[in-house]
Write a protein that holds these residues in place. Structure first.
Motif, PDB file in Angstrom:
ATOM      1  N   LEU A   1       0.747  -1.465   0.238  1.00 36.42           N
ATOM      2  CA  LEU A   1      -0.036  -0.111   0.156  1.00 36.42           C
ATOM      3  C   LEU A   1       0.946   0.800  -0.440  1.00 36.42           C
ATOM      4  O   LEU A   1       1.680   1.358   0.629  1.00 36.42           O
ATOM      5  CB  LEU A   1      -0.985  -0.150   0.848  1.00 36.42           C
ATOM      6  CG  LEU A   1      -1.867   0.668   1.641  1.00 36.42           C
ATOM      7  CD1 LEU A   1      -2.433   1.416   0.339  1.00 36.42           C
ATOM      8  CD2 LEU A   1      -2.366   1.309   2.909  1.00 36.42           C
TER       9      LEU A   1
ATOM     10  N   VAL B   1      -2.668   0.108  -4.743  1.00 40.53           N
ATOM     11  CA  VAL B   1      -2.338  -1.137  -4.419  1.00 40.53           C
ATOM     12  C   VAL B   1      -2.552  -2.232  -5.182  1.00 40.53           C
ATOM     13  O   VAL B   1      -3.028  -1.338  -6.204  1.00 40.53           O
ATOM     14  CB  VAL B   1      -3.475  -1.431  -3.041  1.00 40.53           C
ATOM     15  CG1 VAL B   1      -3.710  -2.942  -2.690  1.00 40.53           C
ATOM     16  CG2 VAL B   1      -4.178  -1.184  -2.168  1.00 40.53           C
TER      17      VAL B   1
ATOM     18  N   GLU C   1      -6.222 -10.053  -0.079  1.00 38.41           N
ATOM     19  CA  GLU C   1      -7.434  -9.772   0.452  1.00 38.41           C
ATOM     20  C   GLU C   1      -7.527 -10.575   1.584  1.00 38.41           C
ATOM     21  O   GLU C   1      -7.608 -10.071   2.722  1.00 38.41           O
ATOM     22  CB  GLU C   1      -8.810  -9.769  -0.234  1.00 38.41           C
ATOM     23  CG  GLU C   1      -9.206  -8.016  -0.757  1.00 38.41           C
ATOM     24  CD  GLU C   1     -10.095  -8.363  -1.994  1.00 38.41           C
ATOM     25  OE1 GLU C   1     -10.644  -6.856  -2.413  1.00 38.41           O
ATOM     26  OE2 GLU C   1     -10.786  -9.674  -2.420  1.00 38.41           O
TER      27      GLU C   1
ATOM     28  N   TYR D   1     -10.576  -4.672  -0.097  1.00 37.78           N
ATOM     29  CA  TYR D   1      -9.864  -3.733  -1.176  1.00 37.78           C
ATOM     30  C   TYR D   1     -11.132  -3.774  -2.592  1.00 37.78           C
ATOM     31  O   TYR D   1     -11.144  -3.140  -3.093  1.00 37.78           O
ATOM     32  CB  TYR D   1      -8.942  -4.329  -1.803  1.00 37.78           C
ATOM     33  CG  TYR D   1      -7.268  -4.683  -0.652  1.00 37.78           C
ATOM     34  CD1 TYR D   1      -6.914  -3.290  -0.076  1.00 37.78           C
ATOM     35  CD2 TYR D   1      -6.642  -5.069  -0.366  1.00 37.78           C
ATOM     36  CE1 TYR D   1      -6.308  -3.314   0.916  1.00 37.78           C
ATOM     37  CE2 TYR D   1      -5.794  -5.194   0.706  1.00 37.78           C
ATOM     38  CZ  TYR D   1      -5.329  -3.946   1.149  1.00 37.78           C
ATOM     39  OH  TYR D   1      -4.824  -4.207   1.884  1.00 37.78           O
TER      40      TYR D   1
ATOM     41  N   TRP E   1     -13.142  -1.046  -1.817  1.00 37.92           N
ATOM     42  CA  TRP E   1     -13.428   0.425  -0.674  1.00 37.92           C
ATOM     43  C   TRP E   1     -12.034   1.062  -2.472  1.00 37.92           C
ATOM     44  O   TRP E   1     -12.344   1.436  -2.588  1.00 37.92           O
ATOM     45  CB  TRP E   1     -11.194   0.115  -0.272  1.00 37.92           C
ATOM     46  CG  TRP E   1     -11.922  -0.433   0.930  1.00 37.92           C
ATOM     47  CD1 TRP E   1     -13.159  -0.678   2.059  1.00 37.92           C
ATOM     48  CD2 TRP E   1     -10.862  -1.015   2.191  1.00 37.92           C
ATOM     49  NE1 TRP E   1     -13.202  -0.969   2.771  1.00 37.92           N
ATOM     50  CE2 TRP E   1     -11.607  -0.657   3.004  1.00 37.92           C
ATOM     51  CE3 TRP E   1      -9.343  -1.015   2.132  1.00 37.92           C
ATOM     52  CZ2 TRP E   1     -11.373  -1.262   4.566  1.00 37.92           C
ATOM     53  CZ3 TRP E   1      -8.533  -1.432   3.284  1.00 37.92           C
ATOM     54  CH2 TRP E   1      -9.510  -1.478   4.104  1.00 37.92           C
TER      55      TRP E   1
ATOM     56  N   ALA F   1     -10.306   2.887   4.430  1.00 32.36           N
ATOM     57  CA  ALA F   1      -8.953   2.648   4.382  1.00 32.36           C
ATOM     58  C   ALA F   1      -7.908   3.094   5.366  1.00 32.36           C
ATOM     59  O   ALA F   1      -7.732   2.138   5.674  1.00 32.36           O
ATOM     60  CB  ALA F   1      -8.481   2.117   2.897  1.00 32.36           C
TER      61      ALA F   1
END
Length: 268
Positions: free
Chosen positions: A67, A91, A100, A107, A110, A205
């Motif tokens: 990340l 990401v 994940e 993710y 998100w 996040a």
């Protein structure tokens, strides 16, 4: 601290938690006129309210396979009574399901909510990061961007250079990821959050990263976030601290002593 940082002599440290997630929840920026807006509409409203305002940036590039995070902090100024923060993150999309499962977070959801941006392939595309930073500098009055020296070689030279089409390069400084370099900003950010003087846009996040944070402390009560001993990814919060450190270094610290002495109302 001198023995630890300069002489490489071990001194006692401890690992502690940081800011409770409940405080993060209570400091989400939400004006009355934003009630009823969905997540994306509220984010646009927050960013529109901050458009053109003075800010300082923090960029945590981490490893290209992890990340990567970018955060802007806005100090109080005309039209803004408290501090405020905006978040961006990237990401890699390759092996997303495995990622994940490993991190235990959605993710994919998100990405759809625009809390994070997915980069095709197995590494973060730093060109996309650079483009986002430059776009932010156009939308907001980005004074200075702080970076981790260990990773700054990847982008700092490109960001400091003027783009080919128009405009000027950004002012970029290095923020050492040491106890000495990070402790003042870590403590300042914690104080602002606990006093509800640092508001932020909603980003699940970032909330997850904050809940993962663990800090190293020493006998002098210095503290810094430790990625190795945190409960999961903390990159968005590290970028937040870097942005705060940048602001603390670059913001005016009060009137110049010479100006104060020359002022008409000055006296001993």
């Amino acid at each position: 601290l001198f023995r630890w940082l300069r002489l490489n002599q071990w001194i006692a440290t401890a690992t502690v938690g940081w800011v409770p997630v409940t405080i993060y929840d209570k400091t989400q920026w939400n004006r009355p006129e934003w009630q009823g807006l969905n997540v994306m509409e509220r984010r646009l409203a927050v960013r529109q309210a901050l458009r053109g305002k003075r800010c300082y940036g923090g960029l945590d590039l981490s490893k290209s396979t992890d990340l990567t995070a970018f955060v802007l902090v806005f100090p109080p100024q005309e039209g803004l009574e408290t501090w405020a923060a905006l978040f961006w993150g990237w990401v890699p999309l390759e092996d997303l399901r495995e990622r994940e499962k490993r991190d235990g977070v959605p993710y994919s959801d998100w990405f759809r909510a625009r809390f994070l941006d997915g980069c095709p392939g197995d590494i973060v595309d730093y060109t996309r990061v650079e483009d986002t930073v430059r776009q932010a500098a156009e939308a907001f009055d980005l004074v200075t961007l702080g970076l981790d020296p260990a990773m700054s070689w990847t982008l700092s030279q490109r960001l400091m250079a003027a783009p080919e089409d128009d405009g000027a390069g950004l002012e970029v400084i290095e923020i050492p990821q040491t106890m000495l370099g990070m402790s003042p900003a870590t403590k300042k950010l914690e104080l602002l959050l606990r006093k509800h003087e640092m508001l932020h846009e909603h980003n699940t996040a970032a909330r997850w990263c904050l809940g993962n944070v663990r800090c190293l402390t020493d006998t002098n009560e210095n503290m810094k976030i430790t990625k190795k001993q945190s409960m999961g990814r903390v990159d968005l919060i590290v970028a937040w601290v870097i942005a705060m450190a940048t602001a603390m270094l670059k913001m005016p610290q009060g009137p110049d002593i010479n100006e104060a002495v020359l002022a008409e109302d000055w006296s001993l």
